[in-house]
Design a protein around this motif. Structure first.
Motif: not given
Length: 989
Positions: A500-507, A511-520
């Motif tokens: 739930s806090i990951i979902r909140m953080m993504k919010g 989406d772009e920052v969350f996705h790129l940072a996750l891959q990095k």
């Protein structure tokens, strides 16, 4: 299962330290002995004085000598003040801890291994004997170790293994003399003492021969069985998470000690062995065992011990690409759905994570006896049958969806957990929180019609908010020391709150920052270990480029308030006449008597506001008690919502006027102007705020009045979940009829509309609605519902071959079975029991087993509980928790289940194992409905008497007590309020 004649745990080692190896005897004269004795006592006194002096004056010092490593953890205190739970903001993990005063030396041992010796690779040879009378295994291994500091001992883990021999050699195969081999059983350490020293920056080989038992406790290397053609067939499988690899082979059993593994399994020629990596070849050179062959597997990539796996069985498989699904032969046809969706989800994840799956294959295996739902072993994922196998026409839509979720969850782990692994178990949530959140994305990618992204609210978010409202909850990132504490945090906090806090953080990052940072993050840490601060750093770096956060604020500063504190806030908004909003926060607690201590509990709260015109604005409650948002809402706007789509992990309360305006908006078709996710949020928040006294029950219950017009699944699921609490509180009172009348009035129209019959190509969420509404209608005793269910069950009983002819809708079978068994007697129960024994479909078995607990006959329920603890009764060990939970859910059986647990406590512990995670489920379900002081005091007394035996269930017991006390308080303070509302509410026709 059949017991063998051998001890299940090789308990020939004593409880403290057992030595192996040579012993040298020395004789001395009597006079010399006296002199030596005097010298000894003088040295002892001097040593004591020096120890006192050093511990009084010297600072702490780290020491990697295993014999001096001790740890004292802070006593578990009730998390009332947040500063007591807010951990140091710099997360570091080391293998040693500061020394402590002598008085604490025997209280808490440091179970962490020294870091100066690490494994580079293992070669493991195992011979499991999978036959009645000899459920044992023999093993030998060679571990190549790296030494970074001169050392005269090697310390690794071993548990329930008999060590036959140990040899140590340098890289040139020159022997290093072993002085002694001993067990520290408290810490599960195997300690190899050497005559000389291992040299720093050198490599050595450690060769160990050992024996073990294929236990029946569903942990370590264990045995399982199934019956086919009236013949019992045996297999051996593994379950190592969190600390059970050491039960299969001596190893450095901590997640940070990654190494490569080359596995060799000897098996009977009529069986098959599989492991994490593909088989290289098979050879016939098994000494003295002509019916056995060796299967040699490719060396793995670096991974943690808890991810090692192997299965020896006579299973068969179906394959698609690199995917293979294994099952017992008669169930193999049920593997088609899993092998269909697996490659689809894997492809989605490869794109999502930006990294190709790194192994050459994936085996997924359905194990008849399995303690968990599934386990993400790298390249060899193991499952309980019911969450991998699907039979069309028998398994329900909910089962199909659950299988998709579990497969998606375990495949997500192949990156988050396997490729990048937490350094220590305190960051378990990085594994489980991410996998839980991403599983919804993976399942959604397979079938968007399931609306998984909306279902997240009622499946994960709302469930974690319930548990996290207790004082006895714990931070997401929590210090853990011993195996019981580690197993204790495999709960809703690590999984659901983490997600739930990951979902909140993504919010709030986008989406772009969350996705790129996750891959990095994954690319930078692949094949290594990580802590949560590593993730925060990567997310901060990525967010700076597009200024996704307030100035000079890091992701760590925000997220530490969510991962290092217990609980969550209730955000209260008050609209002023000029349109300003005053927004404040305080920790939400079931027991508001402790609210005075929550002033120190502050979070960085992302606030989203939507007004009645659909305009959305955003702001932050920046770890402060209160803020003023100027002109947030136009004065003429009738209502507003906070926490749009409930992205934030918090509850929302409003001034009374806004609540009334929202309730008015929900009436008729007005609810459609508010998203279904926020309708679910309003119901869940209002009912839980009322439970704890933050909101009047008149307002909370008025929110539910609109449900006569609700047709979406998520709001209805939220409503039923919350109304079931009232159901539990009223069911043993003389006023249950008033509650029942109201509930039937709000769901009757939807029940009539849905009917027992599905239409072709129905939306999956409508199918889920049918399951929920019809099930609750029958539980409430709606006459038409009960008659239809009983008639369908009787038609099934009267069919020529009920094991093959069942026309009952798979999605309604549990409702039909339960209703008919509840309405019937022994004949109905015995019929369902025989169907349970005969069915070949695990999902059908689960439904039948749950329904068997619906009987109203005490003696039948008592016999049912008794069978759950009886070998060869037909109930598998992993289903005991289901039996107890189902009996406890039955109003007739709740007290019975609790009494049975108390009376049979020692027997249950022996049958399941004293550290079994099933104990937590039994404790929770058996105390679920307590709402009187007598019940609370009885359980409290039992817990205090048996506390030392609760093990992994200690925290669960504390949470159960806290919930029961809250229920008791609720009965005193709010029962009459709700009763009066039910008496005066206008019944909707």
């Amino acid at each position: 299962m059949t017991h063998n004649n051998h001890s299940e745990n090789l308990s020939m080692m004593d409880t403290v330290t057992t030595k192996y190896g040579k012993t040298t005897f020395v004789t001395v004269s009597k006079s010399l002995a006296i002199i030596l004795l005097v010298i000894f006592f003088i040295c002892l006194i001097v040593t004591g004085l020096l120890t006192y002096s050093f511990t009084s004056t010297c600072g702490s010092k780290n020491d990697t000598d295993v014999n001096s490593e001790v740890i004292i953890s802070q006593e578990k205190s009730e998390p009332l003040k947040c500063n007591e739970n807010l951990i140091t903001t710099t997360t570091t993990t080391t293998s040693t801890t500061p020394k402590i005063p002598r008085k604490f030396l025997n209280e808490n041992l440091n179970i962490r291994l020294p870091e100066h010796i690490k494994p580079h690779s293992y070669q493991i040879n195992l011979i499991p004997f999978i036959q009645e009378g000899n459920f044992t295994f023999h093993g030998e291994e060679t571990i190549l170790i790296n030494v970074s500091k001169n050392s005269n001992h090697i310390t690794l883990h071993s548990d329930s293994l008999l060590i036959d021999s140990v040899n140590v050699m340098n890289i040139n195969n020159e022997s290093v003399s072993v002085k002694d081999v001993r067990m520290d059983t408290k810490r599960q350490f195997l300690i190899i003492d050497l005559d000389g020293f291992l040299q720093a920056n050198k490599q050595y080989y450690v060769y160990i021969q050992f024996k073990g038992v294929l236990n029946n406790m569903l942990e370590g290397f264990y045995r399982s069985s199934y019956v086919e053609n009236n013949i019992t067939r045996w297999l051996a499988a593994t379950q190592f998470q969190a600390t059970d690899a050491r039960k299969a082979f001596p190893c450095f059993d901590e997640p940070a000690f990654k190494a490569k593994f080359q596995i060799n399994i000897a098996r009977m020629k009529n069986m098959t062995a599989i492991s994490n990596m593909p088989r290289i070849d098979t050879t016939d050179d098994v000494k003295h065992l002509p019916d056995y062959v060796w299967d040699h597997f490719q060396e793995s990539l670096p991974m943690s011990t808890y991810l090692v796996a192997f299965v020896v069985s006579d299973f068969q498989n179906i394959s698609r690409g690199i995917f293979s699904v294994w099952a017992r032969p008669s169930a193999l046809s049920q593997a088609k759905f899993a092998v269909e969706i697996g490659p689809m989800i894997l492809k989605y994840y490869e794109k999502f994570f930006g990294i190709d799956y790194p192994l050459p294959k994936i085996d997924m295996v359905a194990i008849p006896d399995f303690s968990e739902g599934a386990m993400e072993n790298w390249g060899l994922i193991t499952y309980r049958e019911a969450v991998l196998l699907y039979e069309k026409g028998i398994s329900s839509t909910a089962s199909k969806q659950r299988i998709a979720h579990v497969v998606a969850h375990e495949l997500a782990h192949q990156w988050f957990g396997n490729l990048v692994t937490p350094t220590w178990w305190e960051d378990l949530w990085l594994n489980e929180g991410f996998a839980t959140y991403v599983e919804f994305l993976g399942s959604y990618s397979v079938n968007p019609k399931w609306k998984d992204l909306d279902l997240f609210l009622v499946s994960e978010l709302h469930e974690s908010l319930i548990l996290d409202a207790l004082k006895s909850s714990h931070p997401i990132s929590v210090k853990v020391n011993n195996p019981d504490e580690i197993n204790d945090i495999f709960d809703r906090i690590s999984y659901s709150k983490g997600a739930s806090i990951i979902r909140m953080m993504k919010g709030f990052l986008g989406d772009e920052v969350f996705h790129l940072a996750l891959q990095k993050y994954l690319k930078n840490r692949m094949y290594k270990n990580a802590e949560q601060d590593d993730l925060w750093q990567t997310l901060t770096e990525e967010s700076l480029e597009i200024k996704a956060l307030p100035n000079n604020v890091s992701v760590k500063e925000i997220m530490d308030t969510w991962t290092l504190q217990t609980g969550y806030p209730v955000v209260t908004a008050n609209k002023q006449q000029n349109g300003d909003l005053i927004i404040n926060q305080q920790r939400y607690l079931l027991d508001r008597n402790n609210a005075v201590t929550t002033d120190q509990c502050l979070w960085w709260v992302p606030i989203t506001i939507m007004d009645s015109m659909g305009t959305v604005s955003e702001t932050w409650l920046k770890k402060e008690k209160e803020i003023l948002v100027e002109q947030a809402i136009s004065p003429e706007i009738p209502w507003y919502l906070i926490n749009v789509q409930q992205n934030g992990y918090y509850r929302v309360n409003y001034d009374e006027q806004n609540w009334k305006s929202l309730i008015n908006q929900l009436q008729g078709n007005g609810h459609r102007l508010i998203q279904s996710t926020n309708r679910a949020q309003m119901i869940d928040d209002a009912m839980n705020l009322a439970f704890a006294g933050y909101l009047s029950y008149d307002i909370a219950l008025n929110v539910t009045l609109y449900l006569t017009n609700e047709r979406e699944y998520v709001p209805w699921k939220a409503a039923i979940t919350n109304l079931q609490f009232l159901h539990k509180m009223f069911i043993r009172s003389g006023y249950f009829d008033k509650f029942k009348i109201y509930l039937i009035s709000i769901l009757r129209d939807f029940y009539i509309e849905l009917t027992f019959k599905e239409s072709s190509n129905e939306d999956p969420t409508r199918v889920l609605n049918r399951m929920e509404i019809i099930d609750y209608a029958c539980k409430l005793g709606l006459k038409d519902c009960v008659l239809q269910a009983v008639q369908q069950f009787q038609n099934w009983r009267n069919s020529a071959n009920p094991d093959k002819e069942n026309l009952i809708n798979p999605d309604l079978r549990q409702t039909v079975y339960c209703t008919a068994i509840s309405d019937g007697g022994q004949e109905e129960w015995e019929f369902a029991w025989n169907r349970y024994l005969n069915t070949n479909v695990a999902t059908d078995k689960e439904i039948l087993l749950t329904s068997l607990a619906c009987s109203k006959d005490i003696w039948i329920l008592s016999r049912f509980l008794e069978r759950s603890l009886t070998e060869n009764s037909g109930i598998r060990k992993h289903d005991i928790a289901r039996v107890f939970a189902s009996v406890s859910e039955n109003p007739v059986g709740h007290d019975l289940a609790y009494r049975f647990m108390k009376i049979n406590w020692d027997r249950i512990r022996e049958y399941l194992g004293p550290s079994s995670m099933f104990m937590s489920s039994l404790v929770r379900s058996s105390t679920d409905k307590f709402n009187t002081e007598e019940e609370v005091n009885d359980f409290k007394s039992f817990f205090e008497r048996k506390k030392e035996q609760f093990g992994v269930a200690v925290r669960t017991a504390q949470q159960s007590l806290e919930q029961a006390e809250a229920n008791t308080k609720w009965m005193k303070e709010y029962f009459n309020t709700v009763k009066n509302w039910l008496e005066n509410v206008r019944i909707i026709s």
